[in-house]
Design an enzyme around this catalytic site. Sequence first.
Site, short mmCIF file in Angstrom:
data_model
loop_
_atom_site.label_atom_id
_atom_site.label_comp_id
_atom_site.label_asym_id
_atom_site.label_seq_id
_atom_site.Cartn_x
_atom_site.Cartn_y
_atom_site.Cartn_z
N LYS A 52 -10.38 21.00 85.43
CA LYS A 52 -11.26 20.69 86.58
C LYS A 52 -11.15 19.22 86.94
O LYS A 52 -11.09 18.86 88.12
CB LYS A 52 -12.72 21.07 86.24
CG LYS A 52 -12.94 22.59 86.21
CD LYS A 52 -14.28 23.01 85.64
CE LYS A 52 -14.31 24.54 85.50
NZ LYS A 52 -15.55 25.08 84.95
N GLN A 96 -20.50 23.31 81.69
CA GLN A 96 -19.54 24.32 81.24
C GLN A 96 -20.21 25.30 80.26
O GLN A 96 -20.89 24.91 79.32
CB GLN A 96 -18.33 23.63 80.57
CG GLN A 96 -17.20 24.56 80.20
CD GLN A 96 -16.52 25.20 81.41
OE1 GLN A 96 -16.47 24.62 82.49
NE2 GLN A 96 -15.99 26.40 81.24
N ASP A 119 -21.30 25.45 90.96
CA ASP A 119 -20.91 26.68 90.26
C ASP A 119 -21.56 27.91 90.91
O ASP A 119 -21.16 29.04 90.63
CB ASP A 119 -21.38 26.63 88.79
CG ASP A 119 -20.25 26.38 87.82
OD1 ASP A 119 -19.10 26.71 88.15
OD2 ASP A 119 -20.53 25.86 86.73
N1 GUN Z 1 -17.29 29.29 81.73
C1 GUN Z 1 -16.40 30.21 82.15
N2 GUN Z 1 -16.29 30.18 83.50
C2 GUN Z 1 -17.12 29.21 83.93
C3 GUN Z 1 -17.43 28.69 85.21
O1 GUN Z 1 -16.94 29.12 86.25
N3 GUN Z 1 -18.35 27.68 85.24
C4 GUN Z 1 -18.93 27.18 84.11
N4 GUN Z 1 -19.82 26.22 84.24
N5 GUN Z 1 -18.66 27.65 82.91
C5 GUN Z 1 -17.75 28.65 82.82
#
Ligand code: GUN
Length: 289
Positions: A52, A96, A119
Amino acid sequence: MQIIDGKKIAAEIKREIAAEVDKRKSRGLKIPHLAAILVGNDPSSEIYVSNKIKDCKEVGFNSTLIRFDSNVQENELIDNIKKLNSDYEVDGFIVQLPLPDTISENKIIESIDPSKDVDGFHPVNVGKMVLGIPSFLPATPFGIIELIKRTGIKTAGKHCVVVGRSNIVGRPVSILLSLKGIDATVTVVHSRTENIKDIILQADILIAALGSPGFVKADMVKEGVVIIDVGTTRVVAPETKSGWKLVGDVDFENVAPKCSYITPVPGGVGPMTRVSLLRNTLLAASLKD
Ligand code: GUN
């Protein structure tokens, strides 16, 4: 049979975003800034978060990574989220997942300002999505819809079967597919579904998001089906340099010949998920203009 090149489509979107950032710079507008909170050092989460941050750099965004030890207290995490909520410089941020068992994911998500929840996990954004009100859409469902649109696949009136009902993929994508404008007829199947194979066999479009490697077999799908494989399970693979590889929920080799379109793993949904977070962050910044 056509393999949908998610990597290529995502690269195209990234170029569009980078061009938008350049335009913003030349107009003196704010450069989008994404922050990511990472708790502990789960290997998959480490990779996701570093990707990211890398993506942000590639399109010209600013980014910040904030790390916490896995024994961080819930309150300390919430205090830091509050700081990000009121930090004008940060347009959007993510925490996350998964988080350690000692921390309530719901409490953490609910402490994020919905206007910075890139998100799309906050109940306010989920509610808006259900109602068809513009909001931050969760990255993987958003990416899947864009992949389908840009490939030119018709969804109106089609029977879409979603395998899996997770909060971050199965349930939201089933809602998006049934919205006005996308207009699919949607069935969600899951671990407690009876006669699951009979239902999957009826799919015009199959979204496999259950996280079980090779679950969808050739005798479970009809000829001409469109398959979007969301599975990304890491399995040991001594033949690769890293010693592991990513495997989808579909038995690709045997299923692909029956499909009109199919996404590969890797290189299908994954890159689209990554680019969706960038789109949401750009949107968050532009809402401040
Ligand atoms: N863990 C797995 N996929 C995601 C996501 O799209 N966002 C976040 N914050 N955690 C994740």
